[in-house]
Design an enzyme around this catalytic site. Sequence first.
Site, PDB file in Angstrom:
ATOM      1  N   GLU A 275      -5.193  -9.827  -1.656  1.00  0.00           N
ATOM      2  CA  GLU A 275      -3.986  -9.557  -2.806  1.00  0.00           C
ATOM      3  C   GLU A 275      -2.734 -10.431  -2.390  1.00  0.00           C
ATOM      4  O   GLU A 275      -1.718  -9.937  -2.615  1.00  0.00           O
ATOM      5  CB  GLU A 275      -3.837  -8.071  -2.624  1.00  0.00           C
ATOM      6  N   ASP A 354     -11.966   0.988  -2.806  1.00  0.00           N
ATOM      7  CA  ASP A 354     -10.604   1.043  -2.290  1.00  0.00           C
ATOM      8  C   ASP A 354     -10.259   2.490  -2.697  1.00  0.00           C
ATOM      9  O   ASP A 354      -9.527   2.850  -3.764  1.00  0.00           O
ATOM     10  CB  ASP A 354      -9.660   0.185  -3.397  1.00  0.00           C
ATOM     11  N   GLU A 382      -3.176   7.883  -3.924  1.00  0.00           N
ATOM     12  CA  GLU A 382      -3.117   6.685  -5.044  1.00  0.00           C
ATOM     13  C   GLU A 382      -4.133   7.090  -6.235  1.00  0.00           C
ATOM     14  O   GLU A 382      -3.618   6.759  -7.470  1.00  0.00           O
ATOM     15  CB  GLU A 382      -3.406   5.518  -4.416  1.00  0.00           C
TER      16      GLU A 382
HETATM   17  C1  BDP Z   1      -4.532  -0.735  -2.784  1.00  0.00           C
HETATM   18  C2  BDP Z   1      -3.093  -0.378  -3.271  1.00  0.00           C
HETATM   19  C3  BDP Z   1      -2.353  -1.528  -2.771  1.00  0.00           C
HETATM   20  C4  BDP Z   1      -2.164  -1.862  -1.557  1.00  0.00           C
HETATM   21  C5  BDP Z   1      -3.678  -2.033  -0.976  1.00  0.00           C
HETATM   22  C6  BDP Z   1      -4.080  -2.233   0.589  1.00  0.00           C
HETATM   23  O1  BDP Z   1      -3.468  -0.645  -4.683  1.00  0.00           O
HETATM   24  O2  BDP Z   1      -0.840  -1.202  -3.362  1.00  0.00           O
HETATM   25  O3  BDP Z   1      -1.647  -2.860  -0.965  1.00  0.00           O
HETATM   26  O4  BDP Z   1      -4.637  -1.277  -1.398  1.00  0.00           O
HETATM   27  O5  BDP Z   1      -4.644  -1.361   0.954  1.00  0.00           O
HETATM   28  O6  BDP Z   1      -5.237   0.480  -2.986  1.00  0.00           O
HETATM   29  O7  BDP Z   1      -3.732  -3.374   0.823  1.00  0.00           O
END
Ligand code: BDP
Length: 666
Positions: A275, A354, A382
């Site tokens: 990401e 996730d 989340e």
């Molecule tokens: C996702 C989230 C993000 C996090 C990512 C992570 O949306 O904000 O940075 O995981 O775990 O669930 O790195």
Amino acid sequence: MKRQDLHAAWLPPAAFRSVGSRHTVVHGDGPLLDTVLAELREAAGRYGGTVRHGDGAEPVDLVLALSAVPAESGGTGDEGFVLARRDGVTTLLADAPAGLLHGLFHVVRLGEPAFTGERPAEHHRPALHRRIVDDWDNVDVHPVMGQVERGYAGGSIVWRDGALREDLSRVAGYARLLACCGINGLVVNNVNVHASEAHLLTDRLGEVAAVAGLLRPYGIRIHLSVNFASPVQLGGLPTADPLDERVREWWAHTTRGVYETIPDFGGYLVKADSEGQPGPFAYGRTHADGANMLADALAPFGGVVHWRAFVYNHRQDWRDRGTDRARAAYDHFVPLDGEFRDNAVLQVKHGPLDFQTREPVSPVITAMPRTRVAVELQATQEYTGQQRHVCYLAPMWRTVLGFRPWGEDRPDVAQVAAGGGLVGVSNVGDDPYWTGHPLAQANLYAFGRLAWDPTLDPAAILDEWIELTFRPDDTADPQTLRRTLHELMDGSWQTYEQYTAPLGVGFMVSPGSHYGPSVDGYEYSPWGTYHFADRDGIGVDRTRATGTGYTGQYPAPWSDIYESPDTCPDELLLFFHHVPYHHVLHSGRTVIQHIYDTHFEGARRTERMRELWRDLPAGLVDPALYARVSERLDEQVRSAHEWRDQINTYFLRKSGVPDAHGRRIY
Ligand code: BDP
């Protein structure tokens, strides 16, 4: 109940009443013993007991002693303790000071029963050595993510407006709460390490040391998320290549500096090549190369690097049905099994995607026998209602930890994780109730307790949390209070699952915020989270026979169980299979009817939750807390109906199949 008591979460002063009214003697010395003594003295001052440090002649009710527990009984290790009661005296013995601290909190949890009758010696030891909470706090307010990434409880308790808070009393309170439920590590900053957060490693290390100083008295080590590109960003080097000598020397030198300032520093956490975060791929190196470089820098000081397995392409082409995000972590990491140093821990999210409401267990957990694996859970809600919805997550976590990837009589996930640890993304902020929704406190509490003992029953953990937090026996109607909280919370994960994305298909949330329904929100996006609903059917074909081959990442028997829709558990059907709407589940219902029924049922259950809370007799809980929960339940009911209507309408329109019971769908 006084207002300030509530803000003490599960450690209101009254939680110490039983302990505080006793005559206690403590044998042993050291910083953690000072904490034990301070806790006992505070309680005794309030409830009329006495506390003595060292020998004396007066009679005692409670003895805490640092003394070698006979090796033939296994000793207590660094954090365990032995509890016994004979002839009217309750005794806690531990080989190490942290054991007495955990033992004290155990006695606090027990309350009066710790001081009645006889108790044969009970040995307590944590099942997992590393029990860590990850804060996703930013130093600066991030333009999109705010102060706490995916935080639903206000700002950071550590930082404010780009600087360390002057008043860190919440941090001290946090340490105490975490220690009480068994946590021994805290990662103080977000896994996405932005520019100012990166400096915590070097010129802002003093801030980390200040926080470490507040955690230390409670036996909690501090860890830091670091940016893989730090040698470039902070060190002025032209590269962050993990095999470059200058880079290795920079990390070795920087890490030495960290330990000079914080001798008990726990280690680093790294999100790399994920990401948008930098990582070893930029230099043609593997993630083992990256992790080992940091492990080598940490090894002389006994530190550990937690390296996250959450690595995937977030810019994939949604038109390419063959790219399966669920496969990514396994494909990246399993070939590296055996290459990681002993002080490198691979930190794996519990599911392959996730933190969805329902996912299978990540196959990475099963496939790296020569690597230390830690399992990562998410207490911050989340994807589970963002602390506006009641969603008690312990039943989900228990399902994960108790899953046996190799079948019955073989190790479960908790046993695999014993080699690396259990990690939970925190749900706290500077909100007066710590977690926004007061009932969400139970998730953090349960996380710690499961990390200590993954076999605990979620309902029993909830009992503990209720007794500590609400002191039902101090109210006019203890049973009603207990029953109401259990009815609201025990099945709340299942309820949430009912009114959101069905049968393990996941997502269907509003893009970005991840709150509320948006069935196609991610469907034609590059994030790799699709449901493939069309007029005939829904779900992701992850089979070996015709799909992405993901089922092949599991060992037997699960690779075969998941491969066939006939054996795949209903709750994960759409995670593994694309099926027609009229496919009949094991429950006997068709997929489409299941969608309608569960969405009506889930929304109805939220109405029932609100009624239960409305019916709670006045005075059983603090009025401000009552009002906060009421307001959140209103939102949960609204949101659950929104989910119900959007999901049901979407699938009615797609499939054209009417509801068998003729209920109104829009
Ligand atoms: C996702 C989230 C993000 C996090 C990512 C992570 O949306 O904000 O940075 O995981 O775990 O669930 O790195």
